[in-house]
Motif scaffolding. Structure first.
Motif, PDB file in Angstrom:
ATOM      1  N   ALA A 164       0.834  -1.198   0.000  1.00 45.53           N
ATOM      2  CA  ALA A 164       0.000   0.000   0.000  1.00 45.53           C
ATOM      3  C   ALA A 164       0.871   1.252   0.000  1.00 45.53           C
ATOM      4  CB  ALA A 164      -0.918   0.000   1.213  1.00 45.53           C
ATOM      5  N   TYR A 165       0.503   2.188  -0.861  1.00 47.43           N
ATOM      6  CA  TYR A 165       1.245   3.436  -0.999  1.00 47.43           C
ATOM      7  C   TYR A 165       0.299   4.618  -0.836  1.00 47.43           C
ATOM      8  CZ  TYR A 165       4.951   0.588  -2.993  1.00 47.43           C
ATOM      9  OH  TYR A 165       5.919  -0.361  -3.183  1.00 47.43           O
ATOM     10  N   CYS A 166       0.721   5.583  -0.043  1.00 48.36           N
ATOM     11  CA  CYS A 166       0.040   6.862   0.034  1.00 48.36           C
ATOM     12  C   CYS A 166       0.795   7.768  -0.923  1.00 48.36           C
ATOM     13  CB  CYS A 166       0.081   7.425   1.453  1.00 48.36           C
ATOM     14  SG  CYS A 166      -0.519   9.126   1.542  1.00 48.36           S
ATOM     15  N   VAL A 167       0.158   8.145  -2.022  1.00 50.18           N
ATOM     16  CA  VAL A 167       0.800   8.979  -3.035  1.00 50.18           C
ATOM     17  C   VAL A 167       0.376  10.416  -2.760  1.00 50.18           C
ATOM     18  CG1 VAL A 167       1.126   9.365  -5.494  1.00 50.18           C
ATOM     19  CG2 VAL A 167       0.724   7.044  -4.644  1.00 50.18           C
ATOM     20  N   ALA A 168       1.294  11.176  -2.173  1.00 51.03           N
ATOM     21  CA  ALA A 168       0.993  12.539  -1.738  1.00 51.03           C
ATOM     22  C   ALA A 168       1.228  13.546  -2.858  1.00 51.03           C
ATOM     23  CB  ALA A 168       1.863  12.884  -0.536  1.00 51.03           C
ATOM     24  N   GLY A 169       0.403  14.590  -2.842  1.00 52.36           N
ATOM     25  CA  GLY A 169       0.527  15.646  -3.839  1.00 52.36           C
ATOM     26  C   GLY A 169      -0.359  15.413  -5.042  1.00 52.36           C
ATOM     27  N   ALA A 170      -1.332  14.539  -4.887  1.00 53.51           N
ATOM     28  CA  ALA A 170      -2.226  14.189  -5.991  1.00 53.51           C
ATOM     29  C   ALA A 170      -3.654  14.162  -5.474  1.00 53.51           C
ATOM     30  CB  ALA A 170      -1.827  12.835  -6.568  1.00 53.51           C
ATOM     31  N   GLY A 171      -4.519  13.565  -6.254  1.00 52.72           N
ATOM     32  CA  GLY A 171      -5.921  13.434  -5.868  1.00 52.72           C
ATOM     33  C   GLY A 171      -6.670  12.712  -6.961  1.00 52.72           C
TER      34      GLY A 171
ATOM     35  N   LEU B  49     -10.230   4.338  -9.417  1.00 51.89           N
ATOM     36  CA  LEU B  49     -11.415   4.970  -8.860  1.00 51.89           C
ATOM     37  C   LEU B  49     -11.070   6.380  -8.404  1.00 51.89           C
ATOM     38  CD1 LEU B  49     -14.377   4.712  -7.826  1.00 51.89           C
ATOM     39  CD2 LEU B  49     -13.405   3.857  -5.677  1.00 51.89           C
ATOM     40  N   ALA B  50     -11.745   7.368  -8.971  1.00 45.90           N
ATOM     41  CA  ALA B  50     -11.563   8.765  -8.580  1.00 45.90           C
ATOM     42  C   ALA B  50     -12.889   9.292  -8.057  1.00 45.90           C
ATOM     43  CB  ALA B  50     -11.095   9.588  -9.774  1.00 45.90           C
ATOM     44  N   VAL B  51     -12.873   9.774  -6.828  1.00 51.90           N
ATOM     45  CA  VAL B  51     -14.080  10.328  -6.214  1.00 51.90           C
ATOM     46  C   VAL B  51     -13.695  11.597  -5.450  1.00 51.90           C
ATOM     47  CG1 VAL B  51     -15.323   8.126  -5.999  1.00 51.90           C
ATOM     48  CG2 VAL B  51     -13.798   8.852  -4.176  1.00 51.90           C
ATOM     49  N   PRO B  52     -14.632  12.541  -5.332  1.00 50.99           N
ATOM     50  CA  PRO B  52     -14.318  13.739  -4.548  1.00 50.99           C
ATOM     51  C   PRO B  52     -14.053  13.405  -3.079  1.00 50.99           C
ATOM     52  CG  PRO B  52     -16.283  14.099  -5.879  1.00 50.99           C
ATOM     53  CD  PRO B  52     -15.934  12.641  -5.985  1.00 50.99           C
ATOM     54  N   SER B  53     -14.895  12.528  -2.522  1.00 51.22           N
ATOM     55  CA  SER B  53     -14.732  12.114  -1.130  1.00 51.22           C
ATOM     56  C   SER B  53     -14.849  10.589  -1.061  1.00 51.22           C
ATOM     57  CB  SER B  53     -15.799  12.765  -0.245  1.00 51.22           C
ATOM     58  OG  SER B  53     -15.638  12.346   1.091  1.00 51.22           O
ATOM     59  N   PHE B  54     -13.796   9.945  -0.617  1.00 50.60           N
ATOM     60  CA  PHE B  54     -13.759   8.482  -0.513  1.00 50.60           C
ATOM     61  C   PHE B  54     -14.473   8.101   0.774  1.00 50.60           C
ATOM     62  CE2 PHE B  54     -11.883   4.328   0.228  1.00 50.60           C
ATOM     63  CZ  PHE B  54     -11.780   3.805  -1.054  1.00 50.60           C
ATOM     64  N   GLY B  55     -15.619   7.427   0.621  1.00 47.48           N
ATOM     65  CA  GLY B  55     -16.445   7.099   1.779  1.00 47.48           C
ATOM     66  C   GLY B  55     -16.448   5.618   2.105  1.00 47.48           C
ATOM     67  N   ILE B  56     -17.258   5.272   3.080  1.00 53.49           N
ATOM     68  CA  ILE B  56     -17.322   3.897   3.563  1.00 53.49           C
ATOM     69  C   ILE B  56     -17.778   2.936   2.468  1.00 53.49           C
ATOM     70  CG2 ILE B  56     -19.655   4.153   4.517  1.00 53.49           C
ATOM     71  CD1 ILE B  56     -16.790   2.086   6.082  1.00 53.49           C
ATOM     72  N   ASP B  57     -18.717   3.350   1.630  1.00 52.90           N
ATOM     73  CA  ASP B  57     -19.175   2.477   0.540  1.00 52.90           C
ATOM     74  C   ASP B  57     -18.045   2.207  -0.451  1.00 52.90           C
ATOM     75  OD1 ASP B  57     -21.706   2.309   1.647  1.00 52.90           O
ATOM     76  OD2 ASP B  57     -22.535   3.914   0.395  1.00 52.90           O
TER      77      ASP B  57
ATOM     78  N   PHE C  11      -4.900  -1.328  -7.370  1.00 51.38           N
ATOM     79  CA  PHE C  11      -5.980  -0.403  -7.064  1.00 51.38           C
ATOM     80  C   PHE C  11      -5.397   1.002  -7.031  1.00 51.38           C
ATOM     81  CE2 PHE C  11      -7.453  -4.412  -5.479  1.00 51.38           C
ATOM     82  CZ  PHE C  11      -8.822  -4.397  -5.715  1.00 51.38           C
ATOM     83  N   VAL C  12      -5.868   1.862  -7.916  1.00 48.13           N
ATOM     84  CA  VAL C  12      -5.469   3.267  -7.933  1.00 48.13           C
ATOM     85  C   VAL C  12      -6.688   4.058  -7.484  1.00 48.13           C
ATOM     86  CG1 VAL C  12      -4.614   5.184  -9.320  1.00 48.13           C
ATOM     87  CG2 VAL C  12      -3.854   2.847  -9.830  1.00 48.13           C
ATOM     88  N   LEU C  13      -6.598   4.605  -6.287  1.00 48.64           N
ATOM     89  CA  LEU C  13      -7.729   5.281  -5.658  1.00 48.64           C
ATOM     90  C   LEU C  13      -7.354   6.735  -5.412  1.00 48.64           C
ATOM     91  CD1 LEU C  13      -8.176   2.525  -2.928  1.00 48.64           C
ATOM     92  CD2 LEU C  13      -9.312   2.612  -5.169  1.00 48.64           C
ATOM     93  N   GLY C  14      -8.138   7.647  -5.931  1.00 45.84           N
ATOM     94  CA  GLY C  14      -7.833   9.065  -5.750  1.00 45.84           C
ATOM     95  C   GLY C  14      -9.014   9.814  -5.194  1.00 45.84           C
ATOM     96  N   ALA C  15      -8.753  10.702  -4.220  1.00 43.45           N
ATOM     97  CA  ALA C  15      -9.820  11.485  -3.610  1.00 43.45           C
ATOM     98  C   ALA C  15      -9.244  12.758  -3.013  1.00 43.45           C
ATOM     99  CB  ALA C  15     -10.515  10.672  -2.534  1.00 43.45           C
ATOM    100  N   ASP C  16     -10.101  13.754  -2.915  1.00 47.78           N
ATOM    101  CA  ASP C  16      -9.709  15.005  -2.268  1.00 47.78           C
ATOM    102  C   ASP C  16      -9.935  14.920  -0.761  1.00 47.78           C
ATOM    103  OD1 ASP C  16      -9.043  16.162  -4.757  1.00 47.78           O
ATOM    104  OD2 ASP C  16     -11.147  16.628  -5.110  1.00 47.78           O
TER     105      ASP C  16
ATOM    106  N   LEU D 170      -4.155   8.082  -3.783  1.00 49.15           N
ATOM    107  CA  LEU D 170      -3.702   9.395  -4.205  1.00 49.15           C
ATOM    108  C   LEU D 170      -4.472  10.466  -3.440  1.00 49.15           C
ATOM    109  CD1 LEU D 170      -2.968   7.391  -6.549  1.00 49.15           C
ATOM    110  CD2 LEU D 170      -3.210   9.327  -8.086  1.00 49.15           C
ATOM    111  N   VAL D 171      -3.752  11.244  -2.642  1.00 48.51           N
ATOM    112  CA  VAL D 171      -4.348  12.317  -1.843  1.00 48.51           C
ATOM    113  C   VAL D 171      -3.441  13.550  -1.910  1.00 48.51           C
ATOM    114  CG1 VAL D 171      -5.627  10.832  -0.242  1.00 48.51           C
ATOM    115  CG2 VAL D 171      -3.262  11.425   0.266  1.00 48.51           C
ATOM    116  N   SER D 172      -4.009  14.714  -1.642  1.00 47.31           N
ATOM    117  CA  SER D 172      -3.218  15.942  -1.720  1.00 47.31           C
ATOM    118  C   SER D 172      -2.111  15.974  -0.679  1.00 47.31           C
ATOM    119  CB  SER D 172      -4.114  17.170  -1.582  1.00 47.31           C
ATOM    120  OG  SER D 172      -4.769  17.155  -0.326  1.00 47.31           O
ATOM    121  N   SER D 173      -2.368  15.402   0.477  1.00 45.61           N
ATOM    122  CA  SER D 173      -1.382  15.385   1.557  1.00 45.61           C
ATOM    123  C   SER D 173      -1.560  14.127   2.400  1.00 45.61           C
ATOM    124  CB  SER D 173      -1.557  16.625   2.445  1.00 45.61           C
ATOM    125  OG  SER D 173      -0.780  16.517   3.617  1.00 45.61           O
ATOM    126  N   ALA D 174      -0.459  13.540   2.808  1.00 46.29           N
ATOM    127  CA  ALA D 174      -0.517  12.355   3.672  1.00 46.29           C
ATOM    128  C   ALA D 174      -1.154  12.703   5.014  1.00 46.29           C
ATOM    129  CB  ALA D 174       0.880  11.788   3.881  1.00 46.29           C
TER     130      ALA D 174
END
Length: 191
Positions: free
Chosen positions: A9-16, A43-51, A72-77, A103-107
């Motif tokens: 698992a990787y937290c890719v910071a500086g993205a979304g 999967l790109a979503v504005p807010s990654f939720g429980i579903d 799995f490439v998952l991106g969210a703000d 992928l998130v803007s900040s870890a």
């Protein structure tokens, strides 16, 4: 970087979410995956939720269709606390040969417990162009006359055909255009 994945698992910071397509395209190229590789979930979503977390967990439990690795490439703000807790369970018990890229803007958006189960890396480490860098180009494109926009679109199509531009870079530009138009529309006053 993609050839030597040492962590699950990787937290890719500086993205979304806007960088998901470009990231997935870069992953496909680096790992020699076919265009429609069935075990790559983007999967790109504005807010990654429980579903979303439950959906990812269910897919992660399944055996790979192609018999190789699953990605799995998952991106969210934003990532909800509940989703982080569900992801924590998924990352604590990883399925063999499965890799997650969040992928998130900040870890710092992620809880310390979730971050501790991931390798944190800046998006530049993966060689992906960040969409935010395209915003000035997108604004100029949208402000240009229709003839100039058409010429730019033809230039992009020709560059893709001649392999002078990667599909991920073109996708990042298009996603930036979509974001700019969406931002403009949201700023309009309601009638």
């Amino acid at each position: 970087m993609f050839k030597n994945l040492t962590h699950h698992a990787y937290c890719v910071a500086g993205a979304g979410g806007a960088e998901v397509s470009a990231f997935a395209e870069k992953l496909r190229g680096a790992c020699d995956l076919e265009r429609e590789y069935p075990d790559l979930v983007a999967l790109a979503v504005p807010s990654f939720g429980i579903d979303d977390a439950h959906f990812v967990r269910a897919l992660a439990r399944q055996k790979p269709v192609a018999g190789g690795k699953k990605f799995f490439v998952l991106g969210a703000d934003a990532v909800t606390r509940e989703a982080q807790n569900a992801l924590l369970k998924t990352f604590e018990e990883p399925t063999p040969a499965t890799h997650f890229f969040l992928l998130v803007s900040s870890a710092e958006l992620l809880a310390p417990t979730l971050r501790s189960r991931m390798e944190v890396a800046p998006i530049e480490r993966f060689g992906v162009v960040v969409v935010k860098k395209h915003h000035e180009e997108a604004r100029a494109f949208l402000a240009a006359p229709s003839g100039a926009r058409l010429a730019r679109a033809e230039h992009i199509a020709a560059a893709l055909k001649d392999e002078k531009m990667e599909r991920g870079e073109a996708a990042a530009f298009i996603e930036t255009l979509q974001a700019e138009v969406s931002e403009y529309l949201w700023a309009l006053p309601c009638p």
